[in-house]
Design a protein around this motif. Structure first.
Motif, short mmCIF file in Angstrom:
data_model
loop_
_atom_site.label_atom_id
_atom_site.label_comp_id
_atom_site.label_asym_id
_atom_site.label_seq_id
_atom_site.Cartn_x
_atom_site.Cartn_y
_atom_site.Cartn_z
N HIS A 256 74.12 77.92 -32.67
CA HIS A 256 72.73 78.33 -32.06
C HIS A 256 71.73 77.24 -32.61
O HIS A 256 70.97 77.19 -31.80
CB HIS A 256 72.79 79.58 -32.86
CG HIS A 256 71.52 80.47 -32.55
ND1 HIS A 256 71.20 80.74 -31.08
CD2 HIS A 256 70.62 80.85 -33.32
CE1 HIS A 256 70.16 81.53 -31.19
NE2 HIS A 256 69.53 81.47 -32.40
N GLY A 257 71.69 76.83 -33.64
CA GLY A 257 70.66 75.86 -34.41
C GLY A 257 70.53 74.71 -33.12
O GLY A 257 69.38 74.15 -33.26
N ALA A 258 71.42 74.28 -32.75
CA ALA A 258 71.62 72.92 -31.85
C ALA A 258 70.77 73.44 -30.65
O ALA A 258 69.94 72.58 -30.06
CB ALA A 258 73.17 72.54 -31.65
N ASP A 259 71.19 74.45 -30.03
CA ASP A 259 70.58 74.89 -28.86
C ASP A 259 69.24 75.14 -29.02
O ASP A 259 68.47 74.68 -28.19
CB ASP A 259 71.11 76.06 -28.26
CG ASP A 259 72.66 75.94 -27.90
OD1 ASP A 259 72.91 74.93 -27.27
OD2 ASP A 259 73.53 76.81 -27.77
N LYS A 260 68.57 75.45 -30.05
CA LYS A 260 67.27 76.25 -30.30
C LYS A 260 66.45 74.57 -30.54
O LYS A 260 65.48 74.62 -29.92
CB LYS A 260 67.00 76.85 -31.61
CG LYS A 260 67.51 78.21 -31.47
CD LYS A 260 67.30 78.97 -32.84
CE LYS A 260 66.00 79.21 -32.97
NZ LYS A 260 65.72 79.94 -34.31
N CYS A 262 67.47 71.73 -29.24
CA CYS A 262 67.54 71.22 -28.08
C CYS A 262 66.38 71.51 -26.99
O CYS A 262 65.76 71.00 -26.37
CB CYS A 262 68.82 71.18 -27.25
SG CYS A 262 69.17 70.25 -25.54
N ARG A 263 66.28 73.37 -27.13
CA ARG A 263 65.13 73.75 -25.97
C ARG A 263 63.73 73.12 -26.60
O ARG A 263 62.83 72.91 -25.80
CB ARG A 263 65.30 75.24 -26.15
CG ARG A 263 66.42 75.59 -25.42
CD ARG A 263 66.46 77.09 -25.37
NE ARG A 263 66.57 77.95 -26.48
CZ ARG A 263 67.60 78.33 -27.01
NH1 ARG A 263 68.71 78.17 -26.32
NH2 ARG A 263 67.53 79.08 -28.34
N HIS A 264 63.58 72.97 -27.88
CA HIS A 264 62.29 72.67 -28.36
C HIS A 264 62.07 71.21 -27.87
O HIS A 264 60.62 71.04 -27.74
CB HIS A 264 62.18 72.84 -30.19
CG HIS A 264 60.91 72.63 -30.55
ND1 HIS A 264 59.83 73.62 -30.53
CD2 HIS A 264 60.34 71.63 -31.00
CE1 HIS A 264 58.80 73.13 -31.02
NE2 HIS A 264 59.00 72.07 -31.46
N ALA A 272 66.90 65.77 -24.07
CA ALA A 272 67.88 65.96 -24.99
C ALA A 272 69.16 66.71 -24.37
O ALA A 272 68.70 67.57 -23.29
CB ALA A 272 67.18 66.81 -26.18
N SER A 273 70.20 66.98 -25.06
CA SER A 273 71.15 67.81 -24.73
C SER A 273 71.94 67.94 -25.95
O SER A 273 71.91 67.22 -26.92
CB SER A 273 72.05 66.94 -23.57
OG SER A 273 73.08 68.03 -23.09
N ALA A 274 72.46 69.21 -26.04
CA ALA A 274 73.18 69.77 -27.00
C ALA A 274 74.69 69.74 -26.83
O ALA A 274 75.18 69.93 -25.66
CB ALA A 274 73.05 71.32 -27.50
N LEU A 299 70.59 63.32 -28.59
CA LEU A 299 71.90 64.22 -28.62
C LEU A 299 71.71 65.06 -29.78
O LEU A 299 71.65 64.69 -30.90
CB LEU A 299 73.04 63.40 -28.55
CG LEU A 299 74.53 64.05 -28.26
CD1 LEU A 299 74.44 64.64 -26.71
CD2 LEU A 299 75.67 63.34 -28.57
N VAL A 300 71.83 66.45 -29.52
CA VAL A 300 71.75 67.36 -30.77
C VAL A 300 73.15 67.80 -30.98
O VAL A 300 73.75 68.43 -30.02
CB VAL A 300 70.87 68.59 -30.34
CG1 VAL A 300 70.73 69.42 -31.87
CG2 VAL A 300 69.21 68.14 -30.05
N ALA A 301 73.80 67.66 -32.20
CA ALA A 301 75.16 67.96 -32.32
C ALA A 301 75.40 68.60 -33.66
O ALA A 301 74.63 68.53 -34.45
CB ALA A 301 75.99 66.70 -32.36
N THR A 302 76.57 69.44 -33.44
CA THR A 302 77.08 70.16 -34.79
C THR A 302 78.25 68.81 -35.40
O THR A 302 78.53 67.88 -34.61
CB THR A 302 77.70 71.11 -34.80
OG1 THR A 302 78.72 71.09 -33.58
CG2 THR A 302 76.78 72.37 -34.24
N ASP A 303 78.48 69.11 -36.80
CA ASP A 303 79.67 68.08 -37.34
C ASP A 303 80.68 68.25 -36.57
O ASP A 303 81.42 67.14 -36.37
CB ASP A 303 79.63 68.37 -38.89
CG ASP A 303 78.59 68.18 -39.48
OD1 ASP A 303 77.98 67.24 -39.61
OD2 ASP A 303 77.75 69.01 -40.28
N ILE A 304 81.25 69.13 -36.18
CA ILE A 304 82.41 69.40 -35.42
C ILE A 304 82.52 68.61 -34.12
O ILE A 304 83.64 67.76 -33.80
CB ILE A 304 83.10 70.84 -35.11
CG1 ILE A 304 83.34 71.44 -36.55
CG2 ILE A 304 84.31 70.72 -34.29
CD1 ILE A 304 83.72 73.10 -36.27
#
Length: 433
Positions: A256-260, A262-264, A272-274, A299-304
Motif C-alpha cells: 500500500h505504501g508503494a502505491d501511495k 508512486c501516486r505522489h 514512476a511505477s510500483a 521504480l517504487v518497490a517492496t523488498d519481496i
C-alpha cells in the motif's frame, strides 16, 4: 589474471561468453566454477552485484555441452530455486543467453502466472527448471513435475528465501530429491538458519566467500536524512528532481505504501511505477520494461519484489522507509554501484525508525549519522530534537550540504544476461559480473 578460458569450461560456453565481449570472471565466478565442475557441494557467500548467477549457470551449461541426458517426462536435470518471480525469470534468461550454442531446454515455474502452460512445458522434461518454492510444490503435488531424476539443486538468494518464510517448503523439496545429487547454495549473507540448512542438506561443502559478510560495498555513498513522517514525500520529490539522479529505486515496507508513494511522484510529474506482490506478472514486467528503457525514472518497490530487478545504471536507491530486517538494507542498496560504478543510497529516517537504523549500523559496522542530518535542497532543514538524535553520546544535528554523486558508469546494453550486472552483477568491459 584469470580468464574464462582458464576455468575449464566447454568450448560452446566460452564461445557464448566471448560473443558477449567478456573475458575476465569476477572473484565469485573464478573461485566457484572450478569447484562446481569438480562435483563438490558449495556454499557461496558474495555481495549482491558480484556475478553469482553466472557462477552457477556457466558450469551447468558446461555439463550439458559435455553430456546430455534425458531428464525423463515431467522431470528436470537441474533445479534452481529462487525467492522471486523476477529473479527466476532473470536466471532462466541467463541460461538461454549463455547457452545459445548449446540450446538447453529451460522452464520457469513461478506464482502469478497460469499453471496450465507451466505444466505443459514440463511434460517432455527439461534440462533446467527455475522455480519459486511454493508454485513448484503445487505442481509436484499434482504430478505435473517430478524431482526423482534431478541431479543438481541450486538455492539462489538463500537468505531472502529465509526472510520470506520459504524454509519449510525448501526442506520439503530437498527431501524429494535423490540421495546422490550436487547441492549448491548462494547467498549475500549467511545467518545461522542458513548455515544450519547447509549443514543439513549439503555434503562436505566447499565454501567460497569473496566479500565481508553483510557489508555494503565501499563505492556506495550512504546518506541518512532525519525527517518527520510527513516530510518524507516532499523530500523524495525534491531529491528525485536533483540533476544527479538518473534512475532510482525507492523502497517501502508495504505494498500500500508503494502505491501511495508512486501516486505522489506521478502527481509531481516524475515518471514512476510500483512493483510489489499484488501486481500481476504482466504488470510487473511492464513496469520493469518501462524502467529499463528509461520511460520512467523511478521504480517504487517492496523488498519481496526487488530481488531479481535486472536493470542497468541505477544511480540512486532511496529507503523511503527503513527495513525492519537489517540484512534487507544491504540487499536494497546493492541495486546501485554495479560493475565498478559509484552509487548513492539515501535513507529517510523518522524518530520511530531510529531503532532500525541502529540495528543496520551494528550489522554493517558503520555509523551512518556521525553528528547530523543531511538536508535536501529546497526544503527546510530536517531535524530531530537532540534527545532523539543522541547516539551513544553523539552530538547535536548539524546540517551538511547534500553532495551530488559522481558517476562513471560504463556504457550498457539492455538485454538480460547472467552476469551483466543487473540483478547480480554489473556490466564491465571484459567481465561477466
Amino acid at each position: 589474471m584469470t580468464l574464462f578460458t582458464d576455468l575449464g569450461l566447454a568450448e560452446p560456453v566460452i564461445r557464448a561468453v566471448t560473443a558477449e565481449s567478456y573475458t575476465t570472471p569476477t572473484p565469485i565466478q573464478s573461485q566457484s566454477i572450478p569447484i562446481i565442475l569438480e562435483g563438490h557441494d558449495l556454499v557461496g557467500i558474495a555481495q549482491t552485484g558480484t556475478g553469482k548467477t553466472a557462477a552457477f549457470v556457466l558450469p551447468l551449461l558446461h555439463r550439458l555441452a559435455e553430456k546430455r541426458t534425458n531428464p525423463g517426462a515431467r522431470g528436470c536435470r537441474t533445479l534452481i530455486l529462487a525467492p522471486t518471480r523476477e529473479l527466476a525469470n532473470q536466471i532462466a534468461e541467463s541460461a538461454r543467453v549463455y547457452g545459445k550454442f548449446i540450446r538447453p531446454s529451460v522452464a520457469v515455474v513461478i506464482g502469478g502466472a497460469k499453471p496450465g502452460p507451466q505444466a505443459r512445458q514440463m511434460m517432455p522434461g527439461v534440462d533446467i527448471l527455475v522455480a519459486t518454492p511454493g508454485r513448484l510444490l503445487d505442481h509436484v503435488s499434482t504430478g505435473a513435475i517430478r524431482l526423482d531424476g534431478t541431479d543438481t539443486i541450486i538455492l539462489d538468494e538463500a537468505d531472502q528465501m529465509l526472510d520470506l518464510g520459504f524454509m519449510p517448503a525448501i526442506r520439503k523439496i530437498m527431501s524429494m530429491l535423490p540421495g546422490r545429487r550436487q547441492a549448491i547454495m548462494f547467498s549475500a549473507t549467511m545467518p545461522k538458519p542458513i548455515r544450519a540448512l547447509a549443514a543439513e542438506f549439503l555434503r562436505n561443502p566447499r565454501e567460497v566467500a569473496v566479500s565481508v559478510e553483510s557489508k555494503p560495498i565501499d563505492r556506495i555513498d550512504q546518506r541518512v536524512m532525519l525527517l518527520t513522517g510527513d516530510q518524507k514525500k516532499d523530500a523524495l520529490v525534491t531529491l528525485m528532481k536533483e540533476s544527479g539522479v538518473e534512475r532510482a529505486i525507492v523502497f517501502t515496507r508495504t505494498k500500500h505504501g508503494a502505491d501511495k508513494v508512486c501516486r505522489h511522484l506521478e502527481a509531481a510529474n516524475i515518471g514512476a511505477s510500483a512493483i510489489h506482490g499484488n501486481k500481476s506478472q504482466s504488470q510487473r514486467e511492464r513496469a520493469l520494461d518501462q524502467f529499463r528503457q528509461g520511460r520512467i525514472k523511478v521504480l517504487v518497490a517492496t523488498d519481496i519484489a526487488a530481488r531479481g530487478i535486472d536493470v542497468d545504471g541505477i544511480s540512486h536507491v532511496v529507503n523511503f522507509e527503513l527495513p525492519n530486517i537489517p540484512e534487507s538494507y544491504v540487499h536494497r542498496i546493492g541495486r546501485t554501484a554495479r560493475a565498478g560504478t559509484d552509487g548513492v543510497a539515501v535513507s529517510f529516517v523518522e524518530p520511530a525508525e531510529l531503532t532500525y537504523l541502529r540495528d543496520i549500523e551494528r550489522l554493517i559496522g558503520k555509523q551512518l549519522i556521525p553528528g547530523g542530518a543531511v538536508p535536501v535542497r529546497g526544503l527546510n532543514p530536517p531535524h530531530l530534537t537532540r534527545g532523539q538524535n543522541q547516539r551513544g553520546g553523539g552530538g547535536q544535528n548539524r546540517n551538511a550540504a547534500a553532495q551530488k554523486p559522481g558517476h562513471s558508469r560504463p556504457q550498457s546494453r539492455n538485454h538480460a544476461a547472467p552476469a551483466r550486472g543487473r540483478s547480480d552483477g554489473g556490466r564491465a568491459a571484459g567481465r561477466v559480473s
